[in-house]
Design a protein around this motif. Structure first.
Motif, short mmCIF file in Angstrom:
data_model
loop_
_atom_site.label_atom_id
_atom_site.label_comp_id
_atom_site.label_asym_id
_atom_site.label_seq_id
_atom_site.Cartn_x
_atom_site.Cartn_y
_atom_site.Cartn_z
N VAL A 199 0.46 3.16 -9.04
CA VAL A 199 -0.31 4.17 -9.72
C VAL A 199 -1.62 3.87 -10.40
CG1 VAL A 199 -0.17 6.23 -11.60
CG2 VAL A 199 1.90 5.72 -10.22
N ALA A 200 -1.70 2.77 -10.81
CA ALA A 200 -2.90 2.34 -11.49
C ALA A 200 -3.97 2.15 -10.36
CB ALA A 200 -2.58 1.01 -12.32
N VAL A 201 -3.73 1.28 -9.34
CA VAL A 201 -4.76 0.97 -8.35
C VAL A 201 -5.13 1.65 -7.16
CG1 VAL A 201 -4.08 -1.51 -9.05
CG2 VAL A 201 -2.88 -0.53 -6.76
N SER A 202 -4.14 2.93 -7.05
CA SER A 202 -4.25 3.57 -5.68
C SER A 202 -4.81 4.94 -6.01
CB SER A 202 -3.01 3.83 -5.02
OG SER A 202 -2.06 4.22 -5.62
N GLU A 203 -5.62 5.43 -5.23
CA GLU A 203 -6.22 6.77 -5.34
C GLU A 203 -5.01 7.70 -5.27
OE1 GLU A 203 -9.47 8.00 -2.87
OE2 GLU A 203 -10.31 9.33 -4.41
N ASP A 204 -4.24 7.68 -4.42
CA ASP A 204 -3.18 8.56 -4.20
C ASP A 204 -1.73 7.58 -3.52
OD1 ASP A 204 -1.48 10.53 -3.01
OD2 ASP A 204 -2.42 10.87 -1.34
N VAL A 205 -1.03 7.70 -4.85
CA VAL A 205 0.18 6.73 -4.70
C VAL A 205 1.16 7.12 -3.39
CG1 VAL A 205 1.63 7.96 -6.15
CG2 VAL A 205 1.78 5.72 -6.08
N LEU A 206 1.08 8.51 -3.06
CA LEU A 206 2.04 9.00 -2.26
C LEU A 206 1.67 8.60 -0.82
CD1 LEU A 206 2.59 12.82 -3.27
CD2 LEU A 206 3.76 10.68 -3.86
N GLN A 207 0.42 8.36 -0.66
CA GLN A 207 -0.25 7.97 0.85
C GLN A 207 0.21 6.28 0.87
OE1 GLN A 207 -1.26 8.89 3.15
NE2 GLN A 207 -2.75 10.73 2.86
N VAL A 208 0.25 5.82 -0.10
CA VAL A 208 0.98 4.29 -0.09
C VAL A 208 2.27 4.18 0.51
CG1 VAL A 208 1.20 2.14 -1.28
CG2 VAL A 208 -0.80 3.53 -1.81
N ASP A 263 -10.06 -2.95 -1.80
CA ASP A 263 -10.20 -1.72 -2.67
C ASP A 263 -9.11 -0.53 -1.85
OD1 ASP A 263 -11.35 -0.78 -0.29
OD2 ASP A 263 -13.07 -0.13 -1.22
N ASN A 264 -8.37 -1.22 -1.16
CA ASN A 264 -7.20 -0.44 -0.23
C ASN A 264 -5.91 -1.03 -0.53
OD1 ASN A 264 -5.56 0.88 1.40
ND2 ASN A 264 -7.19 1.22 2.91
N VAL A 265 -5.12 -0.74 -1.61
CA VAL A 265 -3.79 -1.19 -1.67
C VAL A 265 -2.80 -1.03 -0.42
CG1 VAL A 265 -2.83 0.58 -2.77
CG2 VAL A 265 -1.94 -1.55 -3.64
N LYS A 266 -3.07 0.00 0.00
CA LYS A 266 -2.33 0.25 1.29
C LYS A 266 -2.51 -1.06 2.37
CE LYS A 266 -1.55 4.16 4.52
NZ LYS A 266 -2.17 5.38 4.86
N GLN A 267 -3.78 -1.21 2.44
CA GLN A 267 -4.05 -2.34 3.42
C GLN A 267 -3.53 -3.65 2.95
OE1 GLN A 267 -5.29 -2.09 6.70
NE2 GLN A 267 -4.63 -4.12 6.77
N ASP A 268 -3.60 -3.78 1.48
CA ASP A 268 -3.21 -5.19 1.13
C ASP A 268 -1.77 -5.29 1.09
OD1 ASP A 268 -5.85 -5.66 0.23
OD2 ASP A 268 -5.43 -5.46 -1.90
N ILE A 269 -0.97 -4.40 1.15
CA ILE A 269 0.59 -4.34 1.28
C ILE A 269 0.76 -4.60 2.76
CG2 ILE A 269 2.70 -3.01 1.14
CD1 ILE A 269 1.81 -1.55 -1.19
N PHE A 324 -4.22 14.61 -2.71
CA PHE A 324 -4.14 13.51 -3.59
C PHE A 324 -3.28 13.90 -4.48
CE2 PHE A 324 -8.48 11.14 -2.16
CZ PHE A 324 -7.75 10.91 -1.24
N VAL A 325 -2.59 12.85 -4.98
CA VAL A 325 -1.68 13.36 -6.06
C VAL A 325 -2.48 13.63 -7.41
CG1 VAL A 325 -1.04 11.08 -6.77
CG2 VAL A 325 0.60 12.90 -7.49
N HIS A 326 -3.23 12.98 -7.68
CA HIS A 326 -4.12 12.90 -8.90
C HIS A 326 -4.76 14.33 -9.08
CE1 HIS A 326 -4.99 8.52 -10.26
NE2 HIS A 326 -3.58 8.90 -10.05
N LEU A 327 -4.83 15.01 -7.93
CA LEU A 327 -5.56 16.43 -7.90
C LEU A 327 -4.57 17.20 -8.41
CD1 LEU A 327 -7.87 16.29 -4.63
CD2 LEU A 327 -8.51 15.70 -6.98
#
Length: 596
Positions: A199-208, A263-269, A324-327
């Motif tokens: 939640v802290a590092v991703s713009e949209d945790v659902l996409q992760v 800057d992309n946690v999805k790619q980091d995982i 985006f979930v933040h939206l």
């Protein structure tokens, strides 16, 4: 040692380096429980030949629909589809969603064979609309097949499984998306530290979390994926959730406190999973996976069905761009007297996935609607779930030796409640003391408050295990249903037992989602006592959240005073000062953006 008898699709040099062939050559057990143990221990993982025999046996025993394509029809199908075209240039079916064929130590002939088999499957299964996991499954099965036709038959049997209790591979976007939502729900409950990081590092945790199947089907190295598939064929889909949760736990353990590589946690995982051998062995990964004490298969099925139902209601049955979930919590439109936009977004990250894309709708505010529990119920009824927020005016109550009047009430509590402040100020001749500091706490409540009316005016508990309580200030802490962290307290009951106990819940609908819902209903579990299922209760003179040995939250009928303490249902610590005055109360609903 000589290489084992690899088939013509395998690059022998790569395979010898990836998986050593040192294990037993035969398997004599027939009992499912023993097979489960052997699969988890990797009994046939050490023998290429034995794994092939076990796969053949396990897949042969999958119950399939009557008309299931077999090896005998493959040559006719492939000649019609491929013809004289070069198999290396064949397009992949649309349902793989641009997923590439993993190499998995296959040679060029093997990679071409995977493409042909996938196209033949698409021809025979026109109802498959979304199945990005299939290239990996076919590539692995090709290792342990005599020829393309046998691999085709094995894949078809997995896809044609007709046992409703044994889900294997998602074959539609609806099933895939609801699985992603279900995984997000499981992360929220079983990997809370990792979820907080996401939640802290991703713009949209659902996409992760929508990437979770790719971690397993494509990014995991061959020897890891084969170990997962060994257990998957014996135990089913639940294994995939376990392993993906374990991957996320290891990722958090390694990366927590470190800067992300991009800057992309999805790619980091994805990168972490590709290189997972640097961090953990296949044995340790599975050990971690099976140490996670997940819900029963039936409860996960209920959660999956609830998520599917929510997607259908939103009209999401084909692939489309996610919001985006933040939206969901718009900074320009959101206003609360109790929490900030950031705090509301934190709360939103805890709610079940099927509500995470909804937007907050204010139902009740004590500052707008008055300090009345009756009005609270009136505003909230008809909405499910709801979010209860409380801001206290804090100085802890010192118990009186006499019944306090209005002035004594203010003196005892240190400051005046909103309802009593005017009277107290006039009686004392000076204004009320300012609050020392304020605390914020609340609860996510799964069930419509109108359910309280079923108890004939008496105080009765209702709700489900999705309820949770929390505090936001002075520090953040969430407390979920005690059974989630302590499943040893209960054993799930069978569907037959559930039906017998609550026949009225099943007689009106043929839809499994309606018969079995709601997810985490207390009747699905053999609980030692009722105190573990006292989720929420409402009467004319009080509102209670959590029971057994105390209440997580108790609010009086005037919404003036409350108390909090440990309760058995949530096994929580007090959410604020144990006895408190209320500065403000709010109730929020979850509004589908499409209904605005």
């Amino acid at each position: 040692m000589d290489s084992p008898g690899y088939n013509c699709f395998v690059d022998k040099d790569k395979m010898d380096a990836a998986i050593q062939d040192l294990g037993p050559k035969e398997l004599s057990c027939t009992e499912l429980q023993e097979l489960k143990q052997l699969a988890r221990q990797g009994y046939w993982a050490r023998s290429y030949a034995l794994r092939g025999k076990v796969y053949q046996r396990l897949i042969r025993d999958i119950p399939c629909r009557t008309v299931t394509p077999d090896a005998s029809v493959y040559s006719d199908i492939v000649s019609k589809i491929v013809g004289k075209h070069s198999s290396s240039s064949l397009p992949l079916p649309e349902f793989v969603d641009n997923t590439q064929v993993p190499s998995y130590c296959l040679n060029t002939r093997g990679e071409s064979a995977v493409r042909k088999i996938l196209l033949c499957i698409a021809n025979q299964f026109p109802d498959i609309s979304f199945c990005p996991a299939l290239p990996s499954v076919v590539a692995l099965l090709l290792h342990y097949s005599i020829d393309e036709a046998e691999c085709f038959e094995k894949a078809c049997r997995i896809l044609a499984c007709n046992d409703p209790s044994k889900k294997l591979i998602d074959q539609s976007f609806l099933a895939f998306e609801s699985s992603c939502m279900t995984f997000g729900d499981l992360v929220n409950k079983y990997c809370q530290a990792a979820h907080k990081l996401m939640v802290a590092v991703s713009e949209d945790v659902l996409q992760v979390y929508a990437d979770w199947q790719r971690w397993l089907f494509g990014e995991l190295p061959l020897n890891y994926f084969a170990r997962v598939f060994d257990v998957f064929l014996v135990e089913g889909y639940k294994v995939l959730y376990r392993v993906a949760l374990a991957i996320l736990k290891f990722f958090h353990k390694v990366r927590a406190g470190q800067p992300l590589e991009s800057d992309n946690v999805k790619q980091d995982i994805r990168t972490f999973v590709k290189d997972i051998a640097k961090t953990v062995s296949p044995e340790k990964l599975l050990e971690k996976a099976f140490a996670i004490r997940l819900f029963s298969r039936k409860e996960i099925q209920l959660l999956q069905m609830a998520n599917e139902k929510a997607l259908k209601q939103k009209g999401i049955t084909v692939k489309q761009k996610r919001q985006f979930v933040h939206l969901a919590v718009h900074a320009e439109n959101f206003h609360s007297e109790i929490v900030s936009v950031k705090e509301m977004r934190d709360i939103w990250s805890w709610v079940p996935e099927r509500f995470a894309l909804c937007q907050p709708l204010l139902l009740f505010s004590s500052l707008q609607h008055g300090y009345s529990l009756t009005r609270f119920y009136f505003q909230c009824e008809g909405h499910e779930p709801t979010l209860l927020l409380i801001k206290t005016t804090q100085k802890e109550v010192r118990r009186a030796q006499r019944e306090p009047g209005v002035l004594a009430y203010a003196e005892l509590w240190g400051v005046c409640s909103p309802a009593a402040s005017t009277q107290a100020s006039c009686a004392s001749g000076h204004s009320a003391k300012p609050a020392l500091h304020r605390e914020v706490c609340g609860a996510y409540l799964s069930t419509d408050w109108s359910e309280r009316n079923k108890f004939g005016g008496k105080l009765g508990f209702f709700g489900t295990g999705e309820c949770f309580v929390f505090r936001l200030q002075p520090e953040v802490q969430r407390y979920e249903w005690v059974v989630i962290k302590h499943p040893e307290l209960t054993k799930p009951v069978s569907l037959e037992t559930t039906t017998a106990a609550s026949p009225h819940c099943h007689s009106m609908s043929s839809d499994p989602a309606d018969r079995l819902s709601p997810f985490l209903a207390a009747r699905h579990f053999n609980l030692p006592s009722k105190t573990e299922s006292m989720f929420m209760a409402g009467g004319n003179d009080c509102l209670i959240v959590g029971g057994g040995g105390g209440q997580a939250l108790y609010i009086d009928g005037d919404l003036n005073r409350g108390r909090t303490g440990h309760c058995d249902t949530f096994n929580n610590q007090p959410l604020c000062s144990e006895n408190f005055l209320i500065a403000a109360v709010e109730a929020w609903a979850f509004q589908d953006p499409d209904t605005q």
